[in-house]
Write a protein that holds these residues in place. Structure first.
Motif, PDB file in Angstrom:
ATOM      1  N   ALA A  11       0.836  -1.203   0.000  1.00  0.00           N
ATOM      2  CA  ALA A  11       0.000   0.000   0.000  1.00  0.00           C
ATOM      3  C   ALA A  11       0.870   1.252   0.000  1.00  0.00           C
ATOM      4  CB  ALA A  11      -0.925  -0.011   1.220  1.00  0.00           C
ATOM      5  N   LEU A  12       1.985   1.208   0.718  1.00  0.00           N
ATOM      6  CA  LEU A  12       2.883   2.356   0.762  1.00  0.00           C
ATOM      7  C   LEU A  12       3.468   2.639  -0.611  1.00  0.00           C
ATOM      8  CD1 LEU A  12       4.421   4.521   2.345  1.00  0.00           C
ATOM      9  CD2 LEU A  12       6.137   2.785   2.899  1.00  0.00           C
ATOM     10  N   VAL A  13       3.898   1.610  -1.315  1.00  0.00           N
ATOM     11  CA  VAL A  13       4.482   1.784  -2.650  1.00  0.00           C
ATOM     12  C   VAL A  13       3.438   2.334  -3.618  1.00  0.00           C
ATOM     13  CG1 VAL A  13       5.431   0.542  -4.632  1.00  0.00           C
ATOM     14  CG2 VAL A  13       6.268   0.043  -2.333  1.00  0.00           C
ATOM     15  N   ARG A  14       2.227   1.781  -3.584  1.00  0.00           N
ATOM     16  CA  ARG A  14       1.179   2.232  -4.507  1.00  0.00           C
ATOM     17  C   ARG A  14       0.795   3.676  -4.236  1.00  0.00           C
ATOM     18  NH1 ARG A  14      -0.956  -2.749  -2.974  1.00  0.00           N
ATOM     19  NH2 ARG A  14      -2.653  -1.730  -1.839  1.00  0.00           N
ATOM     20  N   LEU A  15       0.683   4.040  -2.961  1.00  0.00           N
ATOM     21  CA  LEU A  15       0.314   5.410  -2.624  1.00  0.00           C
ATOM     22  C   LEU A  15       1.411   6.381  -3.023  1.00  0.00           C
ATOM     23  CD1 LEU A  15      -1.601   7.429  -1.339  1.00  0.00           C
ATOM     24  CD2 LEU A  15      -0.609   6.861   0.899  1.00  0.00           C
TER      25      LEU A  15
END
Length: 248
Positions: A11-15
């Motif tokens: 989720a951190l990478v996508r955000l």
């Protein structure tokens, strides 16, 4: 029209990819084990080998500042407490602890807010850094306590705790370098939103119209979301230790 590639990962990478408008984030062709080997030097390899091949019968002595937790129930309670405290902290970070935005600002304050904020990203950067420091301090302490609790359960769990102790600085060095880059990426996002608002303001037909602060509210929401995603990422090693403690 060229389709934007789908960004995969945590989720951190996508955000982060969404906030920085990353057009292309190619997947690594190397396997995880191969990439990990590039982070481990010979000293690290010795520490990992010792952790994997040993079977300590008793828990290692925890650092002086670390108080061992009793198993499972108390560990769960402490984990929830730390997570709740850090969630509250990061959710409040965009507004600042000592700089709350007024509930009913005057018209003059409304007019001044966008211009002042546009020149003041460093204040948001400091808030982000302060939240990161708080996460690092509380999570590191709880991780040590979970390691110490796990090491008392059995020789196998003690080996797992020793492995986590050995792995933490190896992965942590890479992780810290990546997490340290997040405020700069957030700054790029801040400037993009500010420029978009400035361009929109030039199209206003009413010269005395109150400048919109919607872009700043949007930025604060994105900053909060990024901090929460970082918190989720940082808590993952603790969740693994907690799961092992539950099953021990």
């Amino acid at each position: 029209m060229t389709r934007r590639p789908l960004v995969t990962g945590s989720a951190l990478v996508r955000l982060l990819a969404a906030l920085t408008d990353a057009a292309d984030v190619p997947a690594s062709k190397a396997a995880f084990a191969e990439r990990l080997s590039g982070w481990v030097d010979w000293r690290d390899a010795i520490s990992l080998s010792a952790a994997l091949n040993s079977a300590p019968a008793v828990a290692p002595t925890p650092p002086p500042r670390t108080r061992a937790l009793p198993p499972a129930t108390a560990a769960e309670r402490e984990y929830r407490r730390v997570r709740a405290e850090l969630t509250t902290l990061v959710e409040q970070a965009p507004a600042g602890k000592t700089e709350p935005r007024p509930l009913n600002p005057t018209a003059a304050a409304k007019r001044a807010a966008p211009e002042a904020a546009a020149l003041d990203f460093p204040s948001y950067r400091q808030r982000y850094l302060a939240a990161q420091q708080a996460m690092d301090a509380q999570i590191s302490t709880l991780r040590e306590r979970l390691q110490a609790a796990l090491a008392t359960q059995s020789p196998e769990m003690a080996r797992l705790a020793a492995l986590d102790v050995a792995m933490a600085p190896i992965i942590g060095a890479q992780e810290q370098a990546l997490l340290a880059s997040l405020p700069a990426s957030l700054g790029v996002h801040f400037e993009r939103l500010r420029r978009a608002q400035a361009a929109e303001a030039t199209l206003q037909t009413e010269p005395e119209a109150t400048p919109s602060t919607a872009w700043l509210d949007h930025f604060c929401q994105d900053m909060r979301a990024l901090l929460l995603a970082e918190l989720d990422h940082r808590m993952q090693p603790l969740e693994g230790l907690l799961a092992a403690l539950r099953g021990s």
